[in-house]
Design an enzyme around this catalytic site. Structure first.
Site, PDB file in Angstrom:
ATOM      1  CD  GLU A 172      -0.865   0.926   4.297  1.00 55.23           C
ATOM      2  OE1 GLU A 172      -2.105   0.872   4.145  1.00 55.23           O
ATOM      3  OE2 GLU A 172      -0.149  -0.092   4.323  1.00 55.23           O
ATOM      4  CG  HIS A 180      -1.943  -1.105   1.141  1.00 51.41           C
ATOM      5  ND1 HIS A 180      -2.448  -1.762   2.242  1.00 51.41           N
ATOM      6  CD2 HIS A 180      -2.541  -1.658   0.048  1.00 51.41           C
ATOM      7  CE1 HIS A 180      -3.329  -2.671   1.837  1.00 51.41           C
ATOM      8  NE2 HIS A 180      -3.400  -2.629   0.513  1.00 51.41           N
ATOM      9  CD  GLU A 214      -1.997  -3.027   9.036  1.00 52.26           C
ATOM     10  OE1 GLU A 214      -1.717  -1.819   8.826  1.00 52.26           O
ATOM     11  OE2 GLU A 214      -2.469  -3.798   8.165  1.00 52.26           O
ATOM     12  CG  HIS A 238       0.391  -3.433   5.282  1.00 52.72           C
ATOM     13  ND1 HIS A 238      -0.432  -3.134   4.221  1.00 52.72           N
ATOM     14  CD2 HIS A 238       0.988  -4.609   4.978  1.00 52.72           C
ATOM     15  CE1 HIS A 238      -0.345  -4.096   3.313  1.00 52.72           C
ATOM     16  NE2 HIS A 238       0.507  -5.005   3.746  1.00 52.72           N
TER      17      HIS A 238
HETATM   18 ZN    ZN Z   1      -1.799  -1.512   4.190  1.00 49.36          ZN
END
Ligand code: ZN
Length: 394
Positions: A184, A181, A351, A274
């Protein structure tokens, strides 16, 4: 004349510097709907090409030093995760090195930044950006180590290069990938700390890890999306972390090539790095929903990694995170689930917050590039523990 004023000969008509807003640079994203003389701007975040997603922004204001500016992002309510604006504080910088936080208001679908720029050029972003040039600098820095082999896995949609770094000589194959992504950017800062420690010849943990495992690192999965200022998609409009079931050369070559390299080398662990828009914590998300998970050795190995990581760096916690998928209900288009099922190995999505770690908040910097890098470095302690436990479980 105060030191902040320019000689009149340099000023425009009427003796005023004109406020100008731009995003025409690497990872820039903003559209200017209106700017008025009172230093009030109405801005809009642009959608990812070929998709509805948007939340990443990155822009610069010229000609407004010391002026009370009101920057209104009027389509913030249409962002991919509008509830994430609550408690969010924007990142700003004068020198593009140090990014501090500024109070940000979100109400009635509008994100408002009220700020007096300290610089003639003031930068604002959703999170401290990590540009393509910084990525190339990182690769170039790493290749100075004798221990690293850099290979090119293939081309992205826009024809950029997808690079992998291989470090270590151990029998296990551990993978770390980041920036599926593109918005990010914290994932790239994590990689900076991770690779720095992995290649530190004086770090005993790193040395041991490299005797136990070969570490494959794809530090940037989505350079096209990052340069374009996207939140979640590549240049073809594909969300790469929903492409792992059937990646294609046309739509998701970044995943296609990485998956092929995984097939060739094997995978004993995969960490996919992420950032999360909403939760103000660092957390891991596993593959509990894949078929046969509970009966396998994976819960044990995952727990070894996660508990060792939490001990190594208290910025990682295990209380707050995503809901755990029920058995057999894993989303198999996501990297962590697809890799765990295909290779019957432990795998995690990591994350990090866009906001801050609510357990240890930093009012000036929030969750910062420096803390991302520390979290990246700390993962080596957990990887050594995992390598040990994997050997014992074989
Ligand atoms: Zn992500």
């Amino acid at each position: 004349m105060s030191q902040h004023e320019k000689p009149r000969s340099l000023l425009g008509k009427g003796g005023k510097l004109t406020m100008h807003i731009s995003s025409h640079f690497d990872s820039g994203n903003i559209e200017v709907a209106r700017v008025d003389d009172g230093h009030i701007a109405e801005l809009r975040i642009k959608k990812d090409t070929g998709d509805e997603h948007m939340q990443w922004f990155h822009f610069r204001i010229d000609g407004a030093r010391d002026k009370a500016c009101t920057l209104r992002i009027v389509n913030a309510g249409d962002a991919s995760y509008p509830s994430a604006w609550a408690g969010y504080r924007v990142c700003t910088s004068v020198d593009r090195q140090t990014w501090t936080r500024v109070d940000t208001d979100y109400s009635d679908g509008v994100l408002t930044i009220a700020h007096r720029p300290e610089g003639q050029m003031q930068w604002y972003a959703y999170f401290a950006p990590h540009t393509h040039e910084q990525h190339l600098d990182l690769l170039s820095h790493c290749q100075r180590s004798d221990e690293v082999v850099i290979d090119r896995l293939g081309s992205t949609v826009d024809g950029r290069d997808l690079h992998r770094l291989v470090v270590g000589e151990g029998p296990l194959h551990f993978w770390a990938i980041a920036r599926q992504h593109p918005g990010e950017s914290m994932a790239s800062w994590w990689m900076e700390g991770f690779l720095d420690r992995l290649l530190d010849p004086n770090d005993a943990i790193s040395k041991r890890l490299k005797t136990m495992a070969t570490i494959h690192v794809v530090p940037h999965m989505n350079p096209d999306g990052a340069i374009r200022g996207h939140l979640r998609c590549n240049a073809a409009g594909a969300n790469l972390n929903r492409e792992w079931a059937e990646p294609s050369l046309e739509r998701s070559p970044e995943v296609y090539h990485t998956k092929a390299a995984m097939d060739a080398a094997g995978v004993d662990f995969c960490l996919d790095v992420h950032g999360d828009e909403e939760l103000p914590y660092n957390f891991l998300s596993g593959s509990e929903g894949i078929e046969g998970y509970a009966e396998s050795r994976l819960p044990h190995l995952c727990n070894v990694f996660a508990s060792a990581y939490e001990r190594a760096n208290p910025d990682l916690q295990r209380e707050h995170g995503y809901p755990v998928a029920a058995p057999g209900r894993a989303n198999m288009t996501m990297c962590t689930n697809a890799v765990a099922a295909r290779f019957q190995c432990p795998a995690y999505t990591l994350e990090m917050p866009f906001k801050d770690n609510a357990n240890a908040p930093d009012p000036i910097f929030g969750w910062s590039p420096e803390r991302c890098a520390q979290l990246g470095a700390s993962s080596l302690d957990a990887l050594v523990q995992l390598a040990q436990a994997t050997g014992e479980s074989d």
